[in-house]
Design an enzyme around this catalytic site. Sequence first.
Site, PDB file in Angstrom:
ATOM      1  N   GLY A  65       0.647  -1.156  -0.049  1.00  0.00           N
ATOM      2  CA  GLY A  65      -0.137  -0.061  -0.042  1.00  0.00           C
ATOM      3  C   GLY A  65       0.676   1.059  -0.110  1.00  0.00           C
ATOM      4  O   GLY A  65       2.018   1.107  -0.041  1.00  0.00           O
ATOM      5  N   ASP A  66       0.288   2.302   0.311  1.00  0.00           N
ATOM      6  CA  ASP A  66       0.863   3.805   0.154  1.00  0.00           C
ATOM      7  C   ASP A  66       2.022   3.789   1.083  1.00  0.00           C
ATOM      8  O   ASP A  66       3.004   4.202   0.910  1.00  0.00           O
ATOM      9  CB  ASP A  66      -0.240   4.927   0.334  1.00  0.00           C
ATOM     10  CG  ASP A  66      -1.115   4.781  -0.767  1.00  0.00           C
ATOM     11  OD1 ASP A  66      -0.629   4.676  -1.997  1.00  0.00           O
ATOM     12  OD2 ASP A  66      -1.981   5.292  -0.684  1.00  0.00           O
ATOM     13  N   GLY A  67       1.800   3.412   2.280  1.00  0.00           N
ATOM     14  CA  GLY A  67       2.854   3.223   3.395  1.00  0.00           C
ATOM     15  C   GLY A  67       4.288   2.511   2.876  1.00  0.00           C
ATOM     16  O   GLY A  67       5.413   3.081   3.249  1.00  0.00           O
ATOM     17  N   ILE A  69       5.098   2.085  -0.140  1.00  0.00           N
ATOM     18  CA  ILE A  69       5.833   2.483  -1.294  1.00  0.00           C
ATOM     19  C   ILE A  69       6.537   3.803  -0.830  1.00  0.00           C
ATOM     20  O   ILE A  69       7.560   4.577  -1.308  1.00  0.00           O
ATOM     21  CB  ILE A  69       4.593   3.183  -2.459  1.00  0.00           C
ATOM     22  CG1 ILE A  69       3.911   1.642  -2.844  1.00  0.00           C
ATOM     23  CG2 ILE A  69       5.059   3.652  -3.599  1.00  0.00           C
ATOM     24  CD1 ILE A  69       4.778   0.764  -3.470  1.00  0.00           C
ATOM     25  N   THR A  92      -5.204   0.410   0.423  1.00  0.00           N
ATOM     26  CA  THR A  92      -6.700   0.834   0.181  1.00  0.00           C
ATOM     27  C   THR A  92      -6.835   1.954  -0.895  1.00  0.00           C
ATOM     28  O   THR A  92      -7.837   1.844  -1.605  1.00  0.00           O
ATOM     29  CB  THR A  92      -7.026   1.449   1.419  1.00  0.00           C
ATOM     30  OG1 THR A  92      -7.057   0.534   2.558  1.00  0.00           O
ATOM     31  CG2 THR A  92      -8.602   2.174   1.241  1.00  0.00           C
ATOM     32  N   SER A 211       0.613  17.323 -12.859  1.00  0.00           N
ATOM     33  CA  SER A 211       1.213  16.349 -13.696  1.00  0.00           C
ATOM     34  C   SER A 211       2.478  15.939 -12.851  1.00  0.00           C
ATOM     35  O   SER A 211       3.116  16.909 -12.455  1.00  0.00           O
ATOM     36  CB  SER A 211       1.544  16.757 -14.992  1.00  0.00           C
ATOM     37  OG  SER A 211       2.581  16.204 -15.628  1.00  0.00           O
ATOM     38  N   ASP A 214       5.696  17.761 -15.031  1.00  0.00           N
ATOM     39  CA  ASP A 214       5.795  19.209 -15.571  1.00  0.00           C
ATOM     40  C   ASP A 214       6.862  20.097 -14.886  1.00  0.00           C
ATOM     41  O   ASP A 214       6.896  21.332 -15.041  1.00  0.00           O
ATOM     42  CB  ASP A 214       4.400  19.807 -15.515  1.00  0.00           C
ATOM     43  CG  ASP A 214       3.701  19.820 -13.885  1.00  0.00           C
ATOM     44  OD1 ASP A 214       4.684  19.335 -13.160  1.00  0.00           O
ATOM     45  OD2 ASP A 214       2.632  20.431 -13.834  1.00  0.00           O
ATOM     46  N   GLU A 273       2.030  10.251   5.849  1.00  0.00           N
ATOM     47  CA  GLU A 273       2.999   9.990   6.761  1.00  0.00           C
ATOM     48  C   GLU A 273       3.090  11.254   7.808  1.00  0.00           C
ATOM     49  O   GLU A 273       3.653  12.258   6.996  1.00  0.00           O
ATOM     50  CB  GLU A 273       4.087   9.418   6.277  1.00  0.00           C
ATOM     51  CG  GLU A 273       4.155   8.015   5.452  1.00  0.00           C
ATOM     52  CD  GLU A 273       3.446   6.935   6.285  1.00  0.00           C
ATOM     53  OE1 GLU A 273       4.189   6.815   7.593  1.00  0.00           O
ATOM     54  OE2 GLU A 273       2.647   5.856   6.006  1.00  0.00           O
TER      55      GLU A 273
END
Length: 299
Positions: A65-67, A69, A92, A211, A214, A273
């Site tokens: 999950g995001d943690g 990554i 999630t 983006s 960019d 975080e």
Amino acid sequence: MRKVAVIVNPNAGNKKLINSIEKIEEMLLSQFEEVAIHETKKEGDGAKLVEQMAGDVDLLIGAGGDGTIYELVNALAPLERRPVFAIIPGGTCNDFSRTLGINQHPVKAVEQILEQNTQKVDIGRSDNRYFMNFWGIGLVSKVSDNIDSGTKQLLGRISYYIGAGQTVLEEEPFHLKIESETNSYEGDAVMLLIGNGSFLGGIQSFFPYSSVQDGDLDVLIIKQTSIAHLWTWLQTRLQNEAPTEENDDLVYFRAKELKVEASPNQVIDTDGEKLSDTPATVTILPNHLEVIVGDFPLQ
């Protein structure tokens, strides 16, 4: 690319990801000569593995999950030699993988990885921490505090906005001072959000032109708090329009570096975080990571 390392959080997605790991390994071995699977046991294991292996592999895959990554990218970003990075989503929200157009089904994500379509993307830096999606203080840093784990599992992405609705009525303003090469601000605020990616809480966020290629950070200041202002924030995203200068309650601009002070000092939320407080210097690192992207063009 020949050598691949997969760092997997076995608890991600209620352990659904680890149950697919044999299939994932089989698929990767059909394309790459060497595939090593590493399971983390506790927080910090992923970062140690990155530091040990980054110089020896061609492709590093984060599965979780995001943690997970966040931890892996924060270990990868400061290195001089950085392998290509890919994500097999297992949480999630999986915000950065959504920004990269990665399919949210793990096996289909691996199919995209096998295509080896790579792009260089920007990431943000806040002093000694890195972020892929957002940096925030005030309201955004307190939303997750109002979401219990059961609600998050049950309602997933929308729970973040339910949490915002619970928080917005009780939020007190703080004094904010920002200096950047494009704009400055000093005054009261209830939230400062600095975006890199286009997703927050699993939903495409209110930076319609955001983006990760960019070379700019999107900056949003909400001066006051009410349900009406929260609705304006959400409508901005839904209508695919940036906030206008005529809106007295919102300030929006882009910048490459910002110096941020707050009184009282505020807890900083980077990609969910909370590890530091203001003051802080926030910068964009253009083309800093080479990543595998999915079927959709990057926003």
